[in-house]
Design a protein around this motif. Structure first.
Motif, PDB file in Angstrom:
ATOM      1  N   GLY A  63      47.766  49.853  30.927  1.00 26.99           N
ATOM      2  CA  GLY A  63      46.666  49.032  30.429  1.00 26.99           C
ATOM      3  C   GLY A  63      46.480  49.172  28.925  1.00 26.99           C
ATOM      4  N   ALA A  64      46.564  50.409  28.431  1.00 23.14           N
ATOM      5  CA  ALA A  64      46.420  50.647  26.998  1.00 23.14           C
ATOM      6  C   ALA A  64      47.558  50.006  26.212  1.00 23.14           C
ATOM      7  CB  ALA A  64      46.349  52.149  26.717  1.00 23.14           C
ATOM      8  N   VAL A  94      45.021  34.283  34.192  1.00 25.85           N
ATOM      9  CA  VAL A  94      44.196  35.261  34.904  1.00 25.85           C
ATOM     10  C   VAL A  94      42.783  35.189  34.320  1.00 25.85           C
ATOM     11  CG1 VAL A  94      46.147  36.805  35.366  1.00 25.85           C
ATOM     12  CG2 VAL A  94      44.749  37.189  33.327  1.00 25.85           C
ATOM     13  N   GLY A  95      41.842  35.781  35.005  1.00 25.21           N
ATOM     14  CA  GLY A  95      40.471  35.807  34.496  1.00 25.21           C
ATOM     15  C   GLY A  95      40.287  36.876  33.435  1.00 25.21           C
ATOM     16  N   ARG A  96      39.378  36.635  32.500  1.00 25.33           N
ATOM     17  CA  ARG A  96      39.114  37.633  31.474  1.00 25.33           C
ATOM     18  C   ARG A  96      38.556  38.927  32.059  1.00 25.33           C
ATOM     19  NH1 ARG A  96      36.352  40.821  29.341  1.00 25.33           N
ATOM     20  NH2 ARG A  96      34.487  40.002  30.298  1.00 25.33           N
ATOM     21  N   PRO A  97      37.644  38.869  33.053  1.00 26.17           N
ATOM     22  CA  PRO A  97      37.176  40.125  33.649  1.00 26.17           C
ATOM     23  C   PRO A  97      38.321  40.922  34.303  1.00 26.17           C
ATOM     24  CG  PRO A  97      35.663  38.359  34.190  1.00 26.17           C
ATOM     25  CD  PRO A  97      36.886  37.729  33.564  1.00 26.17           C
ATOM     26  N   THR A 154      39.651  44.788  33.333  1.00 24.47           N
ATOM     27  CA  THR A 154      39.836  45.917  34.250  1.00 24.47           C
ATOM     28  C   THR A 154      41.265  46.436  34.200  1.00 24.47           C
ATOM     29  OG1 THR A 154      40.275  44.502  36.166  1.00 24.47           O
ATOM     30  CG2 THR A 154      37.991  45.189  35.821  1.00 24.47           C
ATOM     31  N   PHE A 155      42.235  45.543  34.031  1.00 25.67           N
ATOM     32  CA  PHE A 155      43.637  45.954  33.896  1.00 25.67           C
ATOM     33  C   PHE A 155      43.817  46.801  32.637  1.00 25.67           C
ATOM     34  CE2 PHE A 155      47.988  44.250  32.411  1.00 25.67           C
ATOM     35  CZ  PHE A 155      48.651  45.378  32.855  1.00 25.67           C
ATOM     36  N   GLU A 156      43.313  46.320  31.508  1.00 28.88           N
ATOM     37  CA  GLU A 156      43.468  47.056  30.256  1.00 28.88           C
ATOM     38  C   GLU A 156      42.758  48.409  30.296  1.00 28.88           C
ATOM     39  OE1 GLU A 156      42.354  44.642  26.905  1.00 28.88           O
ATOM     40  OE2 GLU A 156      44.204  43.464  27.017  1.00 28.88           O
TER      41      GLU A 156
END
Length: 113
Positions: free
Chosen positions: A17-18, A40-43, A47-49
């Motif tokens: 994610g980082a 994909v959605g921003r939210p 969460t992935f990042e």
């Protein structure tokens, strides 16, 4: 920014994610821009990042493709210089030989040369 040919394995969802967040920022993209480019959605991207370990692989691949990135398989315990190549010359795992062996019906993880 200085570029290097060194590859360091990403071993956790937080590290991946980082790395994605860093690649996005390097391009000057907001999360909204990347989310739109990847479909994909921003939210979800947030969460992935932030390292959520249960995000979908499809979403991860979409984000990586949007950033022009791919996935490689490298040994978990070593930094590697990709300019020299990965494989039999270095005594490492040779993915191409493995795929060739598998596609022809072989079953060994490291086929003989």
């Amino acid at each position: 920014m200085e570029t290097t040919n060194a590859v360091r394995p990403l071993l956790t969802s937080r590290q991946l994610g980082a790395a994605i967040a860093a690649a996005r920022k390097e391009r000057g993209w907001s999360q909204t821009t990347l989310a739109e480019q990847a479909g994909v959605g921003r939210p979800w991207l947030s969460t992935f990042e932030n390292g959520k370990p249960t995000v979908s692989l499809d979403g991860v691949l979409r984000v990586m493709i949007a950033l022009g990135l791919g996935i490689g398989i490298v040994p978990a315990d070593a930094d590697m210089d990709i300019s020299a190549g990965v494989g039999s010359e270095s005594g490492g795992f040779d993915l191409n030989r493995y795929i060739d062996n598998w596609s022809t019906g072989g079953s060994e993880l490291e086929p003989s040369a």
